[in-house]
Design a protein around this motif. Structure first.
Motif, short mmCIF file in Angstrom:
data_model
loop_
_atom_site.label_atom_id
_atom_site.label_comp_id
_atom_site.label_asym_id
_atom_site.label_seq_id
_atom_site.Cartn_x
_atom_site.Cartn_y
_atom_site.Cartn_z
N ASP A 43 0.81 -1.22 0.00
CA ASP A 43 0.00 0.00 0.00
C ASP A 43 0.85 1.27 0.00
N LEU A 44 2.01 1.20 -0.63
CA LEU A 44 2.84 2.40 -0.79
C LEU A 44 2.44 3.16 -2.05
N ILE A 45 1.94 2.43 -3.04
CA ILE A 45 1.39 3.07 -4.23
C ILE A 45 0.04 2.43 -4.52
N ARG A 46 -0.79 3.12 -5.32
CA ARG A 46 -2.16 2.65 -5.55
C ARG A 46 -2.45 2.47 -7.04
N CYS A 47 -1.41 2.43 -7.84
CA CYS A 47 -1.59 2.23 -9.28
C CYS A 47 -1.00 0.88 -9.67
N SER A 48 -1.23 0.48 -10.91
CA SER A 48 -0.68 -0.78 -11.40
C SER A 48 0.83 -0.66 -11.60
N PRO A 49 1.55 -1.78 -11.61
CA PRO A 49 2.99 -1.73 -11.90
C PRO A 49 3.29 -1.06 -13.23
N GLU A 50 2.45 -1.30 -14.23
CA GLU A 50 2.67 -0.70 -15.54
C GLU A 50 2.52 0.82 -15.47
N ALA A 51 1.54 1.28 -14.72
CA ALA A 51 1.35 2.72 -14.58
C ALA A 51 2.48 3.34 -13.78
N ALA A 52 2.98 2.60 -12.77
CA ALA A 52 4.09 3.11 -11.96
C ALA A 52 5.35 3.28 -12.81
N LEU A 53 5.53 2.40 -13.77
CA LEU A 53 6.70 2.50 -14.65
C LEU A 53 6.54 3.67 -15.62
N SER A 54 5.37 3.81 -16.22
CA SER A 54 5.19 4.87 -17.22
C SER A 54 5.20 6.26 -16.60
N SER A 55 4.76 6.38 -15.35
CA SER A 55 4.74 7.69 -14.68
C SER A 55 6.04 7.99 -13.94
N ARG A 95 5.78 14.95 -6.09
CA ARG A 95 4.65 15.67 -5.47
C ARG A 95 3.95 16.63 -6.43
N PRO A 96 4.67 17.41 -7.23
CA PRO A 96 3.96 18.35 -8.13
C PRO A 96 3.46 17.70 -9.42
N THR A 97 3.57 16.40 -9.56
CA THR A 97 3.16 15.73 -10.79
C THR A 97 1.83 15.00 -10.58
N PRO A 98 1.17 14.59 -11.66
CA PRO A 98 -0.07 13.80 -11.52
C PRO A 98 0.14 12.51 -10.73
N ALA A 99 1.40 12.00 -10.68
CA ALA A 99 1.67 10.75 -9.95
C ALA A 99 1.49 10.91 -8.45
N ASN A 100 1.42 12.15 -8.00
CA ASN A 100 1.28 12.41 -6.56
C ASN A 100 0.11 11.63 -5.94
N SER A 101 -0.99 11.58 -6.65
CA SER A 101 -2.19 10.94 -6.10
C SER A 101 -2.08 9.42 -6.05
N ASP A 102 -1.07 8.85 -6.73
CA ASP A 102 -0.89 7.40 -6.73
C ASP A 102 0.05 6.93 -5.62
N VAL A 103 0.58 7.87 -4.86
CA VAL A 103 1.49 7.52 -3.77
C VAL A 103 0.76 7.68 -2.44
N ASN A 104 0.89 6.68 -1.59
CA ASN A 104 0.31 6.76 -0.24
C ASN A 104 1.36 7.40 0.66
N TRP A 105 1.27 8.70 0.80
CA TRP A 105 2.33 9.44 1.49
C TRP A 105 2.41 9.12 2.98
N ASP A 106 1.31 8.74 3.57
CA ASP A 106 1.35 8.34 4.99
C ASP A 106 2.16 7.06 5.16
N ARG A 107 1.98 6.13 4.27
CA ARG A 107 2.76 4.88 4.33
C ARG A 107 4.23 5.16 4.03
N VAL A 108 4.50 6.03 3.08
CA VAL A 108 5.90 6.40 2.80
C VAL A 108 6.54 6.99 4.04
#
Length: 443
Positions: free
Chosen positions: A313-325, A397-410
């Motif tokens: 639960d550190l990220i909330r997107c698919s592995p493929e999306a994590a790579l492309s972003s 943080r300033p990118t659209p990927a920000n919402s895919d990261v669970n910052w509390d878990r980080v």
């Protein structure tokens, strides 16, 4: 152990030398030259001082024989003739003079002892223009100035990627020594020692110090594990020790091992994350096979580690999306590994062929250290990692990927720094041979 190892090396060395002679003959033919001349190198002195740096032998020299501390020596390889070693034993009471050559290898060479550098000139080939002279400029002696012909270097370095049985035996021993150090370092960590004292425990166990080790030990507690090449080594233990990352190898007669492990003080969630990365690492090691594109292993690493990030639960997107972003690059910002052998980061990792050329890295992967396809007896490191690095995370943080990261878990994992697990693996037709896991299992 030593007698058995020496016997093994003695049985393997003639074939190793024969392979090197065949390679040298072909390389010289391509360059239309007659002799391969290789200086061991010379001592370097600190600027504005008379203190010398630790001697680092020319890798092209130690490829031929297990001699790493003979500055001023030379090798001459002439196809069809016995290799010549011009061995420097200076009259010197300031430094240790190299001992007479002994063991399983001297009988393979015509050996001439010299006392001063100029004596080598009488024993080197008569025409330097007919020589491929491989080395640094400071090794020049009279007209013998290193010229490093590309045709020769490209051929020798490209084929050095495939290790001989002798070289793999050397690396297996370097790995065995390194594992002894890792065991001692882990115990020192469990005992609550400082980074500096853990480093000393490693050196004492391996019987190697800064002049012997193949690279500077990385010993990081807690947040320091997030600094990829952390080498500061605090003298005092932290008030609370949470985690420990050690990246440390050992040397054996010129060959290197490179091993990384990560530990938690508790059987906690960080240890569970370590275990997940360890499972990924073992799967990646199994992919070290002849015919496999190393770039594919690297990209598979991004996918597998991104799945781990999602599972925790550190990220909330698919592995493929994590790579492309590029989210995966923020948590795994380096390459999956590199060639290893005579040098920790061994040569020709990008060579397209033995005539040169370059195979580019995958787009967006600037730190991958090898792009070649593995061959029989390629030896590489496999070192996936997950880190919590402010500099890289802040860029998300300033990118659209920000919402895919669970910052509390980080934030919860940041005090542990990061994880890296690294083994040295041989590609064989019968499967991947993991020298590091073998050594840990035997220890």
């Amino acid at each position: 152990m030593t007698d058995t190892l020496d016997s093994t090396l003695a049985s393997l060395y003639p074939e190793h030398l024969s392979i090197l002679q065949q390679r040298a003959a072909e390389a010289l033919q391509r360059a239309e030259l007659d002799h391969l001349v290789v200086p061991a190198g010379v001592l370097r002195y600190q600027y504005f001082d008379d203190r010398d740096y630790p001697f680092a032998v020319n890798p092209q020299f130690k490829a031929w024989l297990p001699v790493t501390q003979a500055p001023g020596s030379w090798l001459v390889i002439t196809p069809g003739s016995k290799p010549r070693l011009i061995f420097m034993q200076p009259h010197d009471y300031w430094h240790t003079v190299p001992s007479d050559p002994t063991g399983y290898w001297p009988s393979e060479f015509e050996i001439s002892i010299i006392r001063t550098p100029d004596e080598a000139l009488k024993l080197l080939p008569s025409n330097p223009a007919r020589c491929a002279i491989l080395g640094e400029d400071n090794a020049a002696l009279g007209p013998f100035v290193p010229n490093n012909p590309p045709a020769v270097l490209d051929y020798l370095e490209f084929h050095r990627h495939a290790k001989t049985a002798y070289e793999i035996a050397m690396m297996r021993e370097a790995t065995r020594i390194g594992v002894i150090g890792h065991r001692a370092a882990e115990q020192a960590f469990r005992d609550g020692l400082s980074e500096f004292d853990i480093h000393l425990a490693y050196c004492a166990a391996t019987r190697q110090d800064a002049n012997d080790l193949p690279y500077c030990n990385i010993i990081g507690l807690n947040e320091h594990a997030a600094v990829l090449h952390y080498m500061t080594r605090d003298r005092q233990a932290p008030t609370q020790t949470r985690s420990f990352l050690i990246d440390a190898g050992a040397s054996y007669q010129g060959y290197a091992s490179d091993i990384t492990r990560t530990y938690s003080t508790q059987q906690d969630e960080f240890q569970a994350l370590i275990d997940a990365v360890d499972r990924v690492q073992l799967d990646l090691c199994a992919q070290v096979l002849p015919g496999t594109d190393y770039r594919d292993i690297h990209m598979n690493t991004h996918t597998a580690l991104s799945q781990v990030l999602r599972d925790f639960d550190l990220i909330r997107c698919s592995p493929e999306a994590a790579l492309s972003s590029r989210i995966s690059n923020a948590f795994f910002p380096h390459g999956v590994g590199h060639p290893i052998g005579l040098q920790v980061h061994d040569v020709a990792g990008f060579h397209a062929s033995d005539r040169g050329g370059r195979i580019d890295r995958p787009e967006g992967q600037p730190y991958l250290r090898m792009t070649r396809t593995l061959v029989e007896n390629s030896v590489v490191t496999i070192e996936p990692g997950l880190y919590f690095i402010d500099m890289l995370l802040d860029e998300l943080r300033p990118t659209p990927a920000n919402s895919d990261v669970n910052w509390d878990r980080v934030a919860a994992f940041k005090p542990f720094g990061g994880i890296r697990i690294e083994d040295n693996v041989v590609a064989t037709r019968n499967g991947a041979v993991n020298l590091t896991r073998e050594a840990f299992a035997a220890d």
